[in-house]
Design an enzyme around this catalytic site. Structure first.
Site, PDB file in Angstrom:
ATOM      1  CG  ASP A   1      -0.349  -0.105   2.515  1.00 49.97           C
ATOM      2  OD1 ASP A   1       0.893  -0.224   2.588  1.00 49.97           O
ATOM      3  OD2 ASP A   1      -1.081  -0.057   3.533  1.00 49.97           O
ATOM      4  CB  SER A   2       4.583   1.732  -0.036  1.00 44.60           C
ATOM      5  OG  SER A   2       4.845   0.574  -0.802  1.00 44.60           O
TER       6      SER A   2
ATOM      7  CG  ASP B   1       0.425  -4.157   1.987  1.00 46.08           C
ATOM      8  OD1 ASP B   1       0.609  -5.135   2.737  1.00 46.08           O
ATOM      9  OD2 ASP B   1       1.249  -3.227   1.870  1.00 46.08           O
TER      10      ASP B   1
ATOM     11  CE  LYS C   1       3.160  -6.213   3.729  1.00 45.47           C
ATOM     12  NZ  LYS C   1       2.725  -5.048   4.519  1.00 45.47           N
TER      13      LYS C   1
ATOM     14  CD  GLU D   1       0.322  -1.574   8.015  1.00 49.04           C
ATOM     15  OE1 GLU D   1      -0.104  -0.809   8.919  1.00 49.04           O
ATOM     16  OE2 GLU D   1       0.886  -1.162   6.987  1.00 49.04           O
TER      17      GLU D   1
ATOM     18  CD  GLU E   1       7.628  -0.518   7.740  1.00 50.54           C
ATOM     19  OE1 GLU E   1       6.671  -1.197   7.333  1.00 50.54           O
ATOM     20  OE2 GLU E   1       7.878   0.633   7.324  1.00 50.54           O
TER      21      GLU E   1
END
Ligand code: KIV
Length: 272
Positions: A52-53, A91, A121, A123, A190
């Site tokens: 999602d970056s 993401d 993925k 978070e 991270e």
């Protein structure tokens, strides 16, 4: 199916597990579009992360929060069309899985169905375990993400190193074991102290992929545009730049503009 596709041994979540057992490091890079994904796949990158970056790198947002599920699916399907060997993980964007496991399942299913990706993925630790369990039950492989979680930036306040304090480190270690126990196939760690990343990596059997987490995780991930020097003003300590593409591309484009303005381009051989 083409012979090229048949001959290539695809990376799967099982490959990653075997790589950890054989102490072979895993290479992972972000990819958001077809052309770049072709290069990264051809180079032999084990895992491509449609991160999602993309919200920052592709769309110019300050955070990862604005990117939508539809936009992630668009990026993921572009990457999938390029890939012959790499495992492609996508993401789940902010707001598509937190606090509602049914919504999380629907989001994951949309990604898998509409993009053809291989895994998702998301978070978080215990806060999102219900969502993870429900997605896993549907047969979708899930990678966790602990430490600095950019979707929680307004809670953290800064992008600095996480889990330096004992209590946060203990919770991270507990979450890592929980991710393994409920069935995640791996996790990103991270921006946490290298010592803690090593401890986590030794405590779980599933692969850990570090970014700013030192050398002892089972693999490393970087944002491709950072590694290639396309993003210009981002110099965290953990980043190694392999090219300065911003300057190279700018130089090439300046040259092109000069050639157009001076009528040097196109020349006799460059016309019909
Ligand atoms: O979105 C992303 O690029 C990521 C990596 C930094 C791991 O999650």
């Amino acid at each position: 199916m083409s012979t090229a596709k048949k001959d290539v041994k695809r990376v799967t979540v099982h490959t990653l597990h075997a790589m950890k057992q054989n102490k072979e490091k895993i290479s992972m890079l972000t990819a958001y579009d077809y052309s770049m994904a072709r290069i990264l796949d051809a180079a032999g990158t084990d895992v491509l992360l449609v991160g999602d970056s993309a919200s920052n790198v592709m769309a110019g947002h300050e955070t990862t929060l604005p990117i939508t599920l539809d936009q992630m699916i668009y990026h993921a399907s572009s990457v999938i069309r390029a890939v012959k060997r790499s495992l492609v993980i996508v993401d789940l964007p902010f707001g598509t899985y937190q606090g509602d496991s049914k919504k999380a399942l629907n989001s994951a299913i949309r990604i898998m169905k509409e993009s053809g990706a291989h895994a998702v993925k998301l978070e978080g630790g215990s806060e999102v375990s219900d969502s993870i369990k429900r997605i896993l039950k549907a047969g979708v492989p899930v990678m966790g993400h602990l430490g600095l979680m950019p979707q929680s930036i307004y809670k953290f306040g800064t992008y600095t190193v996480r889990a330096k304090e004992e209590a946060e480190a203990a919770k991270l270690l507990e979450d890592a074991k929980m991710l393994q126990d409920i069935g995640c196939f791996g996790m990103v760690l991270e921006k946490i102290p290298a010592k803690l990343a090593k401890q986590v990596s030794l405590s779980v059997d599933i692969p850990t992929i570090g970014i700013g987490a030192g050398p002892d995780t089972d693999g490393q991930v970087l944002v491709t545009h950072d590694l290639l020097g396309i993003t210009k003003d981002f110099h965290p300590r953990f980043l190694r730049r392999y090219l300065e593409l911003f300057d190279s591309i700018k130089g090439a484009v300046e040259h092109y503009i000069e050639d157009v303005k001076s009528n040097d381009f196109p020349n006799e051989k460059e016309q019909y």
